[in-house]
Design a protein around this motif. Sequence first.
Motif, PDB file in Angstrom:
ATOM      1  N   THR A  40      38.893  43.170  37.997  1.00 52.08           N
ATOM      2  CA  THR A  40      38.052  42.107  37.423  1.00 52.08           C
ATOM      3  C   THR A  40      36.770  42.646  36.791  1.00 52.08           C
ATOM      4  OG1 THR A  40      36.975  41.779  39.589  1.00 52.08           O
ATOM      5  CG2 THR A  40      38.886  40.385  39.078  1.00 52.08           C
ATOM      6  N   VAL A  41      36.699  43.940  36.502  1.00 54.00           N
ATOM      7  CA  VAL A  41      35.455  44.517  35.973  1.00 54.00           C
ATOM      8  C   VAL A  41      35.409  44.317  34.463  1.00 54.00           C
ATOM      9  CG1 VAL A  41      34.036  46.580  35.818  1.00 54.00           C
ATOM     10  CG2 VAL A  41      35.503  46.236  37.819  1.00 54.00           C
ATOM     11  N   PRO A  42      34.383  43.654  33.919  1.00 48.89           N
ATOM     12  CA  PRO A  42      34.294  43.420  32.473  1.00 48.89           C
ATOM     13  C   PRO A  42      33.981  44.704  31.719  1.00 48.89           C
ATOM     14  CG  PRO A  42      32.335  42.583  33.587  1.00 48.89           C
ATOM     15  CD  PRO A  42      33.290  43.004  34.654  1.00 48.89           C
ATOM     16  N   PRO A  43      34.264  44.741  30.396  1.00 57.24           N
ATOM     17  CA  PRO A  43      34.148  45.989  29.630  1.00 57.24           C
ATOM     18  C   PRO A  43      32.782  46.657  29.684  1.00 57.24           C
ATOM     19  CG  PRO A  43      35.451  44.409  28.404  1.00 57.24           C
ATOM     20  CD  PRO A  43      34.928  43.677  29.607  1.00 57.24           C
ATOM     21  N   TRP A  44      31.695  45.919  29.463  1.00 56.48           N
ATOM     22  CA  TRP A  44      30.380  46.571  29.428  1.00 56.48           C
ATOM     23  C   TRP A  44      30.043  47.199  30.781  1.00 56.48           C
ATOM     24  CZ3 TRP A  44      26.787  48.642  26.591  1.00 56.48           C
ATOM     25  CH2 TRP A  44      26.707  48.328  25.231  1.00 56.48           C
ATOM     26  N   TRP A  45      30.336  46.469  31.828  1.00 59.65           N
ATOM     27  CA  TRP A  45      30.044  46.988  33.173  1.00 59.65           C
ATOM     28  C   TRP A  45      30.903  48.201  33.477  1.00 59.65           C
ATOM     29  CZ3 TRP A  45      25.953  45.302  35.840  1.00 59.65           C
ATOM     30  CH2 TRP A  45      25.820  45.694  37.173  1.00 59.65           C
ATOM     31  N   ASN A  46      32.172  48.113  33.119  1.00 63.36           N
ATOM     32  CA  ASN A  46      33.087  49.219  33.381  1.00 63.36           C
ATOM     33  C   ASN A  46      32.725  50.435  32.536  1.00 63.36           C
ATOM     34  OD1 ASN A  46      35.215  50.111  34.958  1.00 63.36           O
ATOM     35  ND2 ASN A  46      36.776  49.564  33.475  1.00 63.36           N
ATOM     36  N   ALA A  47      32.333  50.216  31.285  1.00 60.53           N
ATOM     37  CA  ALA A  47      31.939  51.329  30.414  1.00 60.53           C
ATOM     38  C   ALA A  47      30.724  52.057  30.972  1.00 60.53           C
ATOM     39  CB  ALA A  47      31.649  50.820  29.008  1.00 60.53           C
ATOM     40  N   SER A  48      29.762  51.313  31.478  1.00 64.74           N
ATOM     41  CA  SER A  48      28.588  51.945  32.088  1.00 64.74           C
ATOM     42  C   SER A  48      28.988  52.754  33.318  1.00 64.74           C
ATOM     43  CB  SER A  48      27.561  50.876  32.486  1.00 64.74           C
ATOM     44  OG  SER A  48      27.069  50.182  31.354  1.00 64.74           O
ATOM     45  N   ALA A  49      29.929  52.206  34.107  1.00 62.30           N
ATOM     46  CA  ALA A  49      30.390  52.929  35.292  1.00 62.30           C
ATOM     47  C   ALA A  49      31.145  54.196  34.901  1.00 62.30           C
ATOM     48  CB  ALA A  49      31.281  52.020  36.148  1.00 62.30           C
ATOM     49  N   ILE A  50      31.967  54.118  33.840  1.00 61.58           N
ATOM     50  CA  ILE A  50      32.671  55.309  33.375  1.00 61.58           C
ATOM     51  C   ILE A  50      31.684  56.351  32.896  1.00 61.58           C
ATOM     52  CG2 ILE A  50      34.182  56.214  31.560  1.00 61.58           C
ATOM     53  CD1 ILE A  50      35.797  53.648  31.770  1.00 61.58           C
ATOM     54  N   GLY A  51      30.671  55.921  32.135  1.00 63.14           N
ATOM     55  CA  GLY A  51      29.628  56.853  31.704  1.00 63.14           C
ATOM     56  C   GLY A  51      28.927  57.482  32.890  1.00 63.14           C
ATOM     57  N   GLY A  52      28.715  56.682  33.941  1.00 61.24           N
ATOM     58  CA  GLY A  52      28.056  57.213  35.119  1.00 61.24           C
ATOM     59  C   GLY A  52      28.856  58.298  35.800  1.00 61.24           C
ATOM     60  N   GLU A  53      30.171  58.083  35.949  1.00 57.89           N
ATOM     61  CA  GLU A  53      30.963  59.073  36.689  1.00 57.89           C
ATOM     62  C   GLU A  53      31.399  60.239  35.807  1.00 57.89           C
ATOM     63  OE1 GLU A  53      34.421  57.327  38.347  1.00 57.89           O
ATOM     64  OE2 GLU A  53      35.323  56.791  36.434  1.00 57.89           O
ATOM     65  N   TYR A  54      31.553  60.017  34.499  1.00 59.68           N
ATOM     66  CA  TYR A  54      32.039  61.086  33.616  1.00 59.68           C
ATOM     67  C   TYR A  54      30.946  62.094  33.301  1.00 59.68           C
ATOM     68  CZ  TYR A  54      34.425  63.222  29.605  1.00 59.68           C
ATOM     69  OH  TYR A  54      35.012  64.100  28.737  1.00 59.68           O
TER      70      TYR A  54
END
Length: 488
Positions: A40-54
């Motif tokens: 249920t994670v929306p794109p902007w939130w998920n993109a920020s999380a991906i940027g955080g872990e990558y």
Amino acid sequence: MNPAVGLVALVVVSVATAVIGFYGLRISRTTGDFYVASRTVPPWWNASAIGGEYLSAASFLGVAGLILLSGTDALWFPVGYTAGYLMLLLFVAAPLRRSGAYTIPDFTEARLDSRAVRRVTSVVVVVVGWLYIVPQLHGAALTIRITTGLPAWVGSVAVVVVVCLTVVAGGMRSITFVQAFQYWLKLTALAVPVLFIVFALMGNGSAAVAPAAVNPTGIAAAGPYQNISLLVALLFGTLGLPHVLVRFYTNPDGQSARRTTLIVLGLLSVFYLFPTAYGLIGRMFAPELARSGQADAVVLLLPGQLIGGTAGDLLSALVVAGAFAAFLSTTSGLVVSLAGVISQDVLGGSVRGFRLAAVISAVVPLGFAFTTDSLALAGSVGLVFAFTASTVCPVLLLGIWWRGLTDTGAIAGMVTGGVLCGGAMVSGSVLGAAGTPFWLAQPAAWTVPAAFAVMVVVSRATKRRVPRTMARVMTRLHTPERPLVTER
């Protein structure tokens, strides 16, 4: 830099991470919450999380250090890291989301209808994850030693403790909040000090020196083979990173997965401007950091060296906080992805099994970090990308886009890529940087094609092993979901 300021910065970012992680515990109730945040994670939130872990230790510290050492040759790293996400967008993001799997081994088992493929994939994913966690712990050790004067092992242990607390507390749901926060902290921690540095240099009337006009380190430029091999590793390696791929399972649908990837491309492009700036500024105004073996610390040391005083200490503290956020966010993403694999394959797939697997996933690489020396951070992570590109990437790409892949071919290709690339990595560590041939130091140019070739040839030779479920699974991977329509 005042050691007390650095220590306060580390404590603040650790406490903030733990608080946000425990907030995730309040809304993590089901197994789906722990593994994929209930999709249920929306794109902007998920993109920020991906940027955080990558954006790991290699991105935050290593890229600037390599640019300080090698100049424009090192720009292949940010280019490759970012372009790898374009390949994710084109070839992997939406089909992987449609697969409905929790982990990469789930996907390979469903696609090839084989428990043996699942077991081999699980081993490879765990090895990749552990190899990637070790440089994060080395980066934390370097940061602690440089900024506080404490023993290096304190940094590695602190990362493992904080990550275990946050992952065990709320799984993927908890880590999503943490990593999104940490991306913006990392971006701020790099952007604000470098702007102050630029303004200070302009105010002092410092003459700009073209980076290409000098070679302060005396390091020879990389040849065409090294650059091509590095680019192959980064482009194809991104497609197989387990902690990145598991993020696409958290999107509601394939369309959201593609939108997430587009946003990530923008976030990464903005972020990599700043490590590049640190490397170029260090190359012009602080080349002694390269000669003294402190290239990976250029981001940590430049604010204090070029600005100084209280302002320099405060800016350095911000950089230290961002660096520690990088180690925490990437390690937490890796631990979540590994815990999902270990829990499902060994511990029954329960929430309790996930938590135990998370502790195992973090503690084992800590032991490796204690017994190994840190290479240049970006360089060591580049080798992990080469290993991933030679193992996980071929089975994903061929599994998604080629109907002729068989379980025997997949296993043969992964084993071939793992043995060849792993052998090159071991040989490089034994021979040392000076004695390693260039084709072993950057093996992706031949190990990745070899893995693909073996996978295709063996699959062709075992055509009868194409699973009966192939057509149904391929249809699911490539049929777009219907958009949700709300009644009025």
